[in-house]
Design a protein around this motif. Structure first.
Motif, PDB file in Angstrom:
ATOM      1  N   ARG A 119       0.835  -1.214   0.000  1.00  0.00           N
ATOM      2  CA  ARG A 119       0.000   0.000   0.000  1.00  0.00           C
ATOM      3  C   ARG A 119       0.863   1.255   0.000  1.00  0.00           C
ATOM      4  O   ARG A 119       0.597   2.207  -0.734  1.00  0.00           O
ATOM      5  CB  ARG A 119      -0.926   0.006   1.215  1.00  0.00           C
ATOM      6  N   GLU A 120       1.885   1.260   0.838  1.00  0.00           N
ATOM      7  CA  GLU A 120       2.781   2.414   0.907  1.00  0.00           C
ATOM      8  C   GLU A 120       3.523   2.613  -0.410  1.00  0.00           C
ATOM      9  O   GLU A 120       3.674   3.741  -0.881  1.00  0.00           O
ATOM     10  CB  GLU A 120       3.785   2.231   2.049  1.00  0.00           C
ATOM     11  N   LEU A 121       3.964   1.542  -1.010  1.00  0.00           N
ATOM     12  CA  LEU A 121       4.670   1.622  -2.280  1.00  0.00           C
ATOM     13  C   LEU A 121       3.783   2.289  -3.336  1.00  0.00           C
ATOM     14  O   LEU A 121       4.227   3.196  -4.045  1.00  0.00           O
ATOM     15  CB  LEU A 121       5.086   0.227  -2.734  1.00  0.00           C
ATOM     16  N   ALA A 122       2.542   1.866  -3.425  1.00  0.00           N
ATOM     17  CA  ALA A 122       1.621   2.452  -4.397  1.00  0.00           C
ATOM     18  C   ALA A 122       1.354   3.932  -4.081  1.00  0.00           C
ATOM     19  O   ALA A 122       1.387   4.783  -4.977  1.00  0.00           O
ATOM     20  CB  ALA A 122       0.313   1.670  -4.434  1.00  0.00           C
ATOM     21  N   ALA A 123       1.119   4.239  -2.817  1.00  0.00           N
ATOM     22  CA  ALA A 123       0.768   5.611  -2.435  1.00  0.00           C
ATOM     23  C   ALA A 123       1.947   6.575  -2.530  1.00  0.00           C
ATOM     24  O   ALA A 123       1.795   7.710  -2.978  1.00  0.00           O
ATOM     25  CB  ALA A 123       0.210   5.621  -1.006  1.00  0.00           C
ATOM     26  N   GLN A 124       3.135   6.127  -2.131  1.00  0.00           N
ATOM     27  CA  GLN A 124       4.286   7.024  -2.051  1.00  0.00           C
ATOM     28  C   GLN A 124       5.071   7.162  -3.354  1.00  0.00           C
ATOM     29  O   GLN A 124       5.789   8.133  -3.533  1.00  0.00           O
ATOM     30  CB  GLN A 124       5.250   6.549  -0.950  1.00  0.00           C
ATOM     31  N   THR A 125       4.960   6.181  -4.244  1.00  0.00           N
ATOM     32  CA  THR A 125       5.814   6.193  -5.431  1.00  0.00           C
ATOM     33  C   THR A 125       5.064   6.378  -6.739  1.00  0.00           C
ATOM     34  O   THR A 125       5.680   6.663  -7.758  1.00  0.00           O
ATOM     35  CB  THR A 125       6.602   4.870  -5.546  1.00  0.00           C
ATOM     36  N   GLY A 126       3.768   6.158  -6.722  1.00  0.00           N
ATOM     37  CA  GLY A 126       3.006   6.245  -7.957  1.00  0.00           C
ATOM     38  C   GLY A 126       3.076   4.984  -8.800  1.00  0.00           C
ATOM     39  O   GLY A 126       2.496   4.922  -9.884  1.00  0.00           O
ATOM     40  N   ILE A 127       3.759   3.958  -8.314  1.00  0.00           N
ATOM     41  CA  ILE A 127       3.805   2.684  -9.030  1.00  0.00           C
ATOM     42  C   ILE A 127       2.413   2.054  -8.952  1.00  0.00           C
ATOM     43  O   ILE A 127       1.815   1.988  -7.887  1.00  0.00           O
ATOM     44  CB  ILE A 127       4.838   1.712  -8.406  1.00  0.00           C
ATOM     45  N   GLU A 128       1.904   1.591 -10.094  1.00  0.00           N
ATOM     46  CA  GLU A 128       0.657   0.842 -10.079  1.00  0.00           C
ATOM     47  C   GLU A 128       0.972  -0.569  -9.578  1.00  0.00           C
ATOM     48  O   GLU A 128       1.868  -1.228 -10.106  1.00  0.00           O
ATOM     49  CB  GLU A 128       0.054   0.779 -11.479  1.00  0.00           C
ATOM     50  N   VAL A 129       0.269  -1.011  -8.551  1.00  0.00           N
ATOM     51  CA  VAL A 129       0.497  -2.330  -7.961  1.00  0.00           C
ATOM     52  C   VAL A 129      -0.747  -3.187  -8.179  1.00  0.00           C
ATOM     53  O   VAL A 129      -1.844  -2.791  -7.789  1.00  0.00           O
ATOM     54  CB  VAL A 129       0.823  -2.234  -6.455  1.00  0.00           C
ATOM     55  N   VAL A 130      -0.555  -4.332  -8.808  1.00  0.00           N
ATOM     56  CA  VAL A 130      -1.645  -5.269  -9.057  1.00  0.00           C
ATOM     57  C   VAL A 130      -1.245  -6.619  -8.478  1.00  0.00           C
ATOM     58  O   VAL A 130      -0.106  -7.071  -8.653  1.00  0.00           O
ATOM     59  CB  VAL A 130      -1.923  -5.412 -10.575  1.00  0.00           C
TER      60      VAL A 130
END
Length: 177
Positions: A119-130
């Motif tokens: 969740r943090e990776l998606a929120a902080q970096t803009g990387i789309e995580v699926v």
């Protein structure tokens, strides 16, 4: 390659990073590595990085948080999910906010990548995580290599869905950070 282990020249940043998580010695828990193995045989373009992360994906995720130059546009995580009561072999595509947070300090032979970190990776970096998760039952024996027929069938479905998901990103030119 992890930041901490990178002693070579930088390699090109992939547009898509696909991580297969799981332990192949624990039966259906080896779903993620099996998907990576099958995707590797497809001859995907170099814009896609395939990683059999085994049970060590946290290091990679931390690298993406710490080093903006290594971040892909799309991060796909493939794993088995023994804890959600899903039917054996049922494939589910979701994003980190769809997965209940699990306590990191609980001991488990199957340690799903920390949902909070995803969740943090998606929120902080803009990387789309699926996430692609398959329902499994915990193995009856401590060492039971090989996938059950329902989970083996889910490998094909996952590969098909992942290929469809990444197709638009692999036709675009990779832009250096």
């Amino acid at each position: 390659m992890h930041i901490s282990h990178n002693r070579q020249a930088r390699i090109a940043v992939p547009r898509v990073a696909i991580f297969g998580c799981g332990n192949i010695l624990l039966g259906d828990d080896g779903f993620g590595p099996a998907v990576i193995e099958q995707l590797a045989r497809l001859g995907l373009p170099p814009a896609i990085r395939l990683v059999d992360a085994g049970t060590a994906i946290r290091e990679y995720l931390l690298d993406y948080l710490l080093d903006p130059g290594q971040r892909p546009a799309l991060l796909v995580v493939i794993d088995a999910d023994p804890g959600q009561g899903a039917a054996l072999g049922l494939l589910r595509r979701c994003v980190p906010v769809d997965v209940p947070a699990r306590k990191i300090h609980d001991f488990s032979l199957h340690q799903f990548p920390t949902v909070n970190l995803l969740r943090e990776l998606a929120a902080q970096t803009g990387i789309e995580v699926v996430l692609f998760l398959v329902g499994i039952k915990p193995p009856a024996a401590l060492c039971a290599p090989g996938l059950s027929p329902p989970v083996r069938a889910a490998v094909d479905r996952a590969c098909s869905e992942i290929a469809e998901l990444v197709a638009p990103l692999t036709t675009q030119e990779t832009v250096a950070p």
